[in-house]
Design an enzyme around this catalytic site. Structure first.
Site, PDB file in Angstrom:
ATOM      1  N   THR A  31       0.812  -1.217   0.000  1.00  0.00           N
ATOM      2  CA  THR A  31       0.000   0.000   0.000  1.00  0.00           C
ATOM      3  C   THR A  31       0.842   1.262   0.000  1.00  0.00           C
ATOM      4  OG1 THR A  31      -1.773  -1.138   1.124  1.00  0.00           O
ATOM      5  CG2 THR A  31      -1.762   1.239   1.337  1.00  0.00           C
ATOM      6  N   THR A  46       1.539  -4.618   4.174  1.00  0.00           N
ATOM      7  CA  THR A  46       1.294  -5.020   5.564  1.00  0.00           C
ATOM      8  C   THR A  46       0.609  -6.380   5.680  1.00  0.00           C
ATOM      9  OG1 THR A  46      -0.848  -3.927   5.588  1.00  0.00           O
ATOM     10  CG2 THR A  46       1.050  -2.604   6.312  1.00  0.00           C
ATOM     11  N   ASP A  47      -0.043  -6.876   4.597  1.00  0.00           N
ATOM     12  CA  ASP A  47      -0.802  -8.128   4.710  1.00  0.00           C
ATOM     13  C   ASP A  47       0.076  -9.299   5.133  1.00  0.00           C
ATOM     14  OD1 ASP A  47      -3.127  -7.530   1.933  1.00  0.00           O
ATOM     15  OD2 ASP A  47      -2.927  -6.661   3.931  1.00  0.00           O
ATOM     16  N   SER A  65       1.587  -7.297  -1.111  1.00  0.00           N
ATOM     17  CA  SER A  65       2.216  -8.402  -0.358  1.00  0.00           C
ATOM     18  C   SER A  65       1.341  -9.640  -0.275  1.00  0.00           C
ATOM     19  CB  SER A  65       2.626  -7.940   1.038  1.00  0.00           C
ATOM     20  OG  SER A  65       1.515  -7.836   1.896  1.00  0.00           O
TER      21      SER A  65
HETATM   22  N1  ASP Z   1      -2.677  -5.234   0.461  1.00  0.00           N
HETATM   23  C1  ASP Z   1      -1.614  -4.425   0.948  1.00  0.00           C
HETATM   24  C2  ASP Z   1      -0.349  -5.249   0.983  1.00  0.00           C
HETATM   25  O1  ASP Z   1      -0.111  -6.000   1.790  1.00  0.00           O
HETATM   26  C3  ASP Z   1      -1.965  -3.913   2.324  1.00  0.00           C
HETATM   27  C4  ASP Z   1      -0.972  -2.920   2.877  1.00  0.00           C
HETATM   28  O2  ASP Z   1       0.148  -2.822   2.438  1.00  0.00           O
HETATM   29  O3  ASP Z   1      -1.358  -2.253   3.841  1.00  0.00           O
HETATM   30  O4  ASP Z   1       0.451  -5.190   0.181  1.00  0.00           O
END
Ligand code: ASP
Length: 355
Positions: free
Chosen positions: A42, A119-120, A86
């Site tokens: 993200t 973050t995932d 991710s």
């Molecule tokens: N879908 C995103 C990821 O993990 C979520 C994030 O980065 O907050 O790449």
């Protein structure tokens, strides 16, 4: 013809010198050097006008150019490793990332590294590198919960904190951490706990390692332990199966019959499964497949408390390995790295999971 060749070689040399001098010229000898390795997530995503959803969009240079104040904190080298959400990460990609980060940290001028990541699966990515990096220099995983199109993206605040941490002596013995919203978490204990809030990461009962404010790192705790494994040539196929009310064990039998080399069973409570799952786990163990038991419960460790059919005490007696307080996804990464290392020594595997 000879003149043309000489001219183009000269032009090339000048260009190379210009590039080198540009980087060198911008490097301030009084400042530490930090390498930022970007992988996506993200933090590097923007809203796509067609779908209205966030998609990978920004390069490493874009991320750094958006934070001019960084050049006062450290000399920054940027490496664009990948640009993916991710949710698309794999243990093999983390293995390659580990090699790239170690390479970058070989440079004696480099004080530490910052890895931008989605973050995932950030908690698992950070843990994978924590188990495999040779370097003990600080490696700070950072990301964002709001993408770059948002009215107040959190990425531009998170990156400087990560750079400050990578330079700080307070952080030098923490190894790989996950640092968002000013809180520093150890790679082993951190979890993503909320799907959209900036304060999504915490380390449960083991607590934060520290906090970053006003350009300063405040240390709360030392990290709990160090575990390191060599990077295997080939990662074994380890499958996760969850226990739930009424589960019948067929997914375990399918995994075993389709070539799984290891199993993580996410049990309930203190590490208990129902009788059908218990029979299927015994089937896997009889086939020589190591089985690690974790739990879907948020806090606490798996323990041999219950002895009803499928209770933790019976699972342990049958040869299943109790996975402590590791999350299910991290237990899988640990088993994937430990299996090639233990070369069939089951006792050693039990020790690894009970550190
Ligand atoms: N879908 C995103 C990821 O993990 C979520 C994030 O980065 O907050 O790449």
């Amino acid at each position: 013809m000879k003149r043309i060749i000489i001219k183009s070689v000269l032009a090339l040399l000048v260009a190379l010198f210009f590039c080198a001098s540009l980087a060198l010229a911008e490097h301030k000898p009084t400042l530490p050097t930090v390498v930022i390795i970007t992988t996506g997530g993200t933090i590097a995503e923007k809203t796509d006008s067609n779908t209205g959803g966030a998609v990978p969009a920004l390069s490493g240079k874009d991320l750094i150019d958006a934070i001019p104040s960084l050049s006062k904190v450290a000399n920054i080298n940027v490496i664009n490793f990948s640009n993916i959400d991710s949710s698309q990460m794999t243990p093999q990609i983390w293995t390659n990332l580990s090699i790239a980060v170690d390479k970058a940290l070989e440079d004696p001028h480099v004080k530490g590294a910052v890895v931008t990541h989605g973050t995932d699966t950030m908690a698992e990515g950070a843990y994978s590198l924590d188990l495999t990096l040779k370097s003990r220099k600080p490696v700070v995983f950072v990301g964002a919960m709001r993408d770059a199109s948002d009215v107040s993206p959190d990425g531009p605040a998170n990156i400087p904190n990560a750079v400050i941490q990578a330079c700080s002596d307070e952080a030098k013995d923490w190894g790989v951490t996950v640092t968002l919203n000013q809180y520093v978490n150890s790679a082993r204990d951190v979890r993503k706990t909320q799907t959209s809030n900036v304060q999504t990461f915490n380390s449960g009962e083991r607590g934060y390692l520290g906090y970053i404010a006003m350009g300063k790192v405040t240390k709360f705790n030392d990290r709990s332990q160090w575990q390191k494994f060599p990077l295997p040539d080939k990662l074994p196929d380890v499958v996760i199966v969850s226990d739930y009310a009424g589960s019948d064990g067929r997914l375990i039998r399918y995994a075993v019959n389709s070539g799984a080399e290891g199993l993580i069973v996410e049990a309930v409570g203190a590490g208990n499964v129902n009788k059908d799952m218990f029979e299927a786990i015994k089937y896997a163990i009889e086939k020589g497949i190591p089985v690690v038991i974790t739990t879907s419960v948020y806090h606490g460790s798996v323990m041999p408390v219950y002895a009803d059919q499928g209770g933790g005490a019976l699972l342990k007696k049958e040869g299943a390995i109790l996975g402590g307080d590791l999350t299910t996804a991290k237990a899988r990464l640990l088993l994937m790295l430990a299996l090639p290392y233990i070369k069939g020594d089951h006792k050693k595997l039990v020790e690894i999971f009970n550190r």
